[in-house]
Design an enzyme around this catalytic site. Structure first.
Site, PDB file in Angstrom:
ATOM      1  N   ASP A 115      43.246  44.833  37.903  1.00  0.00           N
ATOM      2  CA  ASP A 115      42.624  46.243  38.900  1.00  0.00           C
ATOM      3  C   ASP A 115      43.983  47.050  38.829  1.00  0.00           C
ATOM      4  O   ASP A 115      44.877  46.691  39.336  1.00  0.00           O
ATOM      5  CB  ASP A 115      42.120  45.256  40.538  1.00  0.00           C
ATOM      6  CG  ASP A 115      41.257  44.935  39.981  1.00  0.00           C
ATOM      7  OD1 ASP A 115      40.455  44.662  38.516  1.00  0.00           O
ATOM      8  OD2 ASP A 115      40.157  45.042  40.900  1.00  0.00           O
ATOM      9  N   HIS A 267      46.459  42.485  40.141  1.00  0.00           N
ATOM     10  CA  HIS A 267      46.959  44.205  39.787  1.00  0.00           C
ATOM     11  C   HIS A 267      47.815  43.872  39.199  1.00  0.00           C
ATOM     12  O   HIS A 267      49.206  42.925  39.204  1.00  0.00           O
ATOM     13  CB  HIS A 267      46.555  44.446  41.077  1.00  0.00           C
ATOM     14  CG  HIS A 267      45.365  43.595  42.358  1.00  0.00           C
ATOM     15  ND1 HIS A 267      45.418  42.452  43.018  1.00  0.00           N
ATOM     16  CD2 HIS A 267      44.427  44.885  42.359  1.00  0.00           C
ATOM     17  CE1 HIS A 267      44.605  42.746  43.850  1.00  0.00           C
ATOM     18  NE2 HIS A 267      43.581  44.656  43.154  1.00  0.00           N
TER      19      HIS A 267
END
Length: 309
Positions: A115, A267
């Site tokens: 992400d 992430h």
């Protein structure tokens, strides 16, 4: 004397008959055993189980690095070298889904997802995956796309899927009104921008901070009407909280991985890059193959257990 000979002949005949009978039983028993070993048990087709609740509470991304960061908390498919039909809406592919899923139901599959890109780390992550022959699913923020246009294009060209993560990644703008329009508008805007930059039209979204509790029933209804699909995750690596602690990230993944199909939330961060090789090694030793999201093989992975998404 003659009687003794007669008795001996009778006993000998009985012995021969008994031996033949025993041999016949052994032969038939062996054949039955062999036949039993060759039978293949039916393949398991149980669905992916999404955790009841996110594995962490929503956080304000303003305290993170310069990259926007989110709070963190699905199938089948083996690793493939290209993205099939990236412009295809998942809604139009539902008829193909069941057969494809049953064909791979015996495999243990993991989806690595990243992400908050694109960022200065995007190319490094893609290179690392490329060296290992693995593809992943990236949920990118619309406001960052133009500053990293070449990285976004390269990510797709090398066989990864780029999904949508809103334009702003702003909790107040997306959720505070409780209405569907602001949320839906950001994803439609980002979808159009990705199409403009890359020629692909992604339909898969991930809600910033996870879909629970912000994505209410009204928002889900509007997403379904617009043919969007939404993924949360089954494993939260918590890499957002372990700055400069890659070992902690690895421990989190090991602690949570247990399903036949896993969607791991990560992430685009420096500590994630350091942890990634060991995470890949661990998952391979556990017997997982790595898959990239494909619209025609969509399956629900959301905390609301909404089959439309």
């Amino acid at each position: 004397m003659k009687s003794l000979v007669t008795v001996a002949l009778i006993l000998s005949s009985i012995s021969i008959v008994m031996s033949a009978y025993a041999a016949n039983q052994i032969i038939h028993g062996s054949k039955s055993a062999v036949g039993a070993k060759m039978q293949t048990p039916p393949a398991a087709t149980s669905p992916v189980t999404v955790p009841q609740n996110p594995t962490s509470e929503p956080r304000d991304s303003s305290a993170e690095e310069a990259i926007s960061t989110e709070d963190s908390a699905f199938k089948p498919g083996s690793e493939d070298k290209s993205i099939a039909n990236p412009d295809k809406s998942p809604a139009s592919a539902s008829s193909e889904n069941t057969n494809t899923r049953s064909a791979v139901s015996e495999q243990k599959v993991v989806y690595l997802t990243f992400d908050d890109g694109p960022s200065k780390y995007t190319d490094t992550i893609v290179d690392l995956l490329q060296k290992r022959g693995i593809h992943a699913t990236f949920f990118m923020i619309g406001s960052q796309l133009k500053d990293h246009e070449e990285s976004v294009k390269r990510t797709i060209e090398l066989g990864n899927y780029v999904g949508l993560h809103s334009m702003s990644h702003n909790k107040k703008k997306l959720y505070d009104s409780g209405k569907a329009e602001p949320f839906l508008k950001e994803y439609q805007q980002e979808q159009a921008l990705v199409n403009e930059l890359t020629g692909t039209t992604p339909w898969l979204i991930r809600a910033p901070y996870g879909s629970k509790p912000g994505v209410n029933a009204d928002i889900r209804d509007r997403l379904a009407e617009a043919n969007f699909k939404m993924w949360d995750w089954t494993v939260d690596s918590k890499d957002w909280s372990y700055t400069d602690k890659p070992d902690k990230i690895i421990q989190e993944v090991k602690r949570q991985v247990r399903r036949d199909t896993e969607v791991i939330l990560m992430h685009e961060k420096s500590q994630t890059i350091k942890a990634l090789p060991d995470i890949i090694d661990y998952l391979q030793k556990k017997g997982y193959s790595f898959a990239v999201y494909k619209p025609e093989m969509h399956f629900p992975v959301n905390f609301a257990k909404d089959d439309r998404l």
